[in-house]
Write a protein that holds these residues in place. Structure first.
Motif, short mmCIF file in Angstrom:
data_model
loop_
_atom_site.label_atom_id
_atom_site.label_comp_id
_atom_site.label_asym_id
_atom_site.label_seq_id
_atom_site.Cartn_x
_atom_site.Cartn_y
_atom_site.Cartn_z
N UNK A 9 11.70 25.78 -23.72
CA UNK A 9 11.41 25.00 -24.93
C UNK A 9 9.93 24.67 -25.04
N UNK A 10 9.61 23.65 -25.83
CA UNK A 10 8.20 23.27 -26.02
C UNK A 10 7.61 22.74 -24.72
N UNK A 72 10.54 29.42 -26.75
CA UNK A 72 11.72 28.96 -27.48
C UNK A 72 12.68 30.14 -27.57
N UNK A 73 13.54 30.25 -26.60
CA UNK A 73 14.51 31.35 -26.55
C UNK A 73 15.82 30.73 -26.04
N UNK A 74 16.86 30.84 -26.82
CA UNK A 74 18.13 30.21 -26.45
C UNK A 74 19.18 31.29 -26.20
N UNK A 104 17.74 22.04 -26.04
CA UNK A 104 18.12 23.46 -26.16
C UNK A 104 18.29 24.11 -24.80
N UNK A 105 17.32 23.88 -23.92
CA UNK A 105 17.35 24.45 -22.56
C UNK A 105 18.53 23.86 -21.79
N UNK A 106 18.77 22.58 -21.97
CA UNK A 106 19.85 21.92 -21.23
C UNK A 106 21.22 22.36 -21.74
N UNK A 107 21.30 22.64 -23.04
CA UNK A 107 22.56 23.14 -23.58
C UNK A 107 22.90 24.50 -22.96
N UNK A 241 14.84 28.56 -34.45
CA UNK A 241 15.96 27.79 -33.91
C UNK A 241 16.11 26.42 -34.58
N UNK A 242 15.54 26.27 -35.76
CA UNK A 242 15.71 25.03 -36.50
C UNK A 242 14.69 23.96 -36.14
#
Ligand code: F6P
Length: 341
Positions: A9-10, A72-74, A104-107, A241-242
């Protein structure tokens, strides 16, 4: 044991302190190997590995950013993303993974944990919106930077008799806006937690400038929203990713104030300045505590957990319980910002 480590993420100040702590604790105390993945989950999928030895972490404590890189890659949002992650982890014989990230990373971490991988997460984000922890790495530095910016803008606002609108980051939470607003003495703080009424903003400024002041500071969170149904409208651009691409709400608010009050008004969008540079001691300490706790958790055979600051203590909370939830600013704090207008 071979432990993987990523930052996703950021970026934010304090990540290197956490990386350094993981490496020192992992290598020194337990004799583990720490395999860094470059650029977050993207590096896992690509098998892009940087073995982390002591020389890689030397002199990194005061440095901003992340020596591992981030992206930012999910994987949860890419076709076959989670399968690709699992495959690389197996190929590289990674027995446990430490993921440093925001929601995002934690999800993604919670999904990888659900697939049977030993995962310990560390919360980081300047937005401070990760559920389950009082504070995330990076937030303290961001509030410091935003407060200093408001202080600096204050003096020029006063000299020029202007309304200064300052847009700060934070996504859908107003932690930076509210706390930097209070610390910097802003007259108005517009936070996402409390939709704002532009008519009231204009009335407040008009009254203030007529009665006792010739300048004003208005702090706007990038995720601030006007009350539903109001005539004041704006649209923020968003990334893949919004994520909010800042600038829109600040510009709209500043334009509206200028038009409706006639006051000389200027806009500052603080943007990525808030994420850059050296971490405060608080963030260095928090990153270090979380890094040590994460390695200790793996050694204690814990998985699917996140390190969290709860009061004075670092504890472990369930990743499944916090994933997907957003920690927003409580009413009491919003009330303080309002009370000091
Ligand atoms: O989540 C941290 C954050 O800085 C948010 O406050 C902001 O909305 C977003 O990241 C900006 O993302 P990017 O760096 O991808 O523009």
């Amino acid at each position: 044991m071979q432990i993987g480590l990523l930052t996703g993420g950021g970026d934010c100040p304090g990540l290197n302190a956490a990386i350094r702590a993981v490496v020192k604790r992992g290598l020194g105390e337990y004799g583990h190997s720490i395999m860094g993945f470059r650029n977050g989950w993207k590096g896992v999928v690509d098998g892009d590995i940087l073995p982390l030895t002591r020389d890689k972490i030397r002199n990194t404590l005061p440095l901003g950013g992340t020596l591992l890189g981030t992206a930012r890659y999910h994987p949860t949002k890419e076709n076959g993303g989670i399968d690709a992650v699992l495959q690389v982890l197996e190929q590289e014989r990674i027995e446990a993974l430490i993921c440093i990230g925001g929601d995002g990373t934690l999800h993604a971490a919670s999904e990888v944990a659900a697939a049977g991988v030993k995962i310990v997460a560390i919360p980081k984000t300047i937005d401070n919106d990760v559920w389950g922890t009082d504070q995330s790495i990076g937030y303290h530095t961001a509030v410091n930077i935003a407060t200093e910016a408001i202080d600096r803008i204050h003096t020029t606002a006063e000299s020029h008799n202007r309304v200064m609108v300052i847009e700060v980051m934070g996504r859908t939470a107003g932690w930076i806006a509210v706390n930097a607003g209070i610390a910097g003495g802003a007259e108005i703080v517009l936070a996402p937690e409390e939709p704002f009424d532009m008519d009231k903003v204009v009335r407040f400024l008009t009254h203030r400038h007529r009665s006792h002041a010739s300048f004003s500071i208005v702090v706007v969170a990038e995720g601030a929203q006007a009350v539903p149904g109001s005539s004041f409208e704006y649209t923020s651009a968003t990334g893949k990713y919004g994520e909010i691409i800042g600038g829109a709400v600040g510009a709209a608010v500043s334009q509206e104030i200028a038009q409706r009050t006639g006051f000389d008004t200027r806009l500052t969008v603080l943007g990525h300045v808030q994420r850059g540079g050296s971490p405060t001691p608080t963030d260095r300490i928090l990153g270090s505590r979380f890094g040590v706790a994460a390695v200790d958790a793996i050694n204690a055979d814990k998985s699917d957990v996140m390190t969290a600051l709860i009061g004075e203590h670092v504890e472990l909370v369930s990743l499944q319980e916090i994933a997907g939830k957003v920690k927003t600013v409580p009413a009491e704090l919003l009330q303080v910002a309002r009370a000091l207008a």
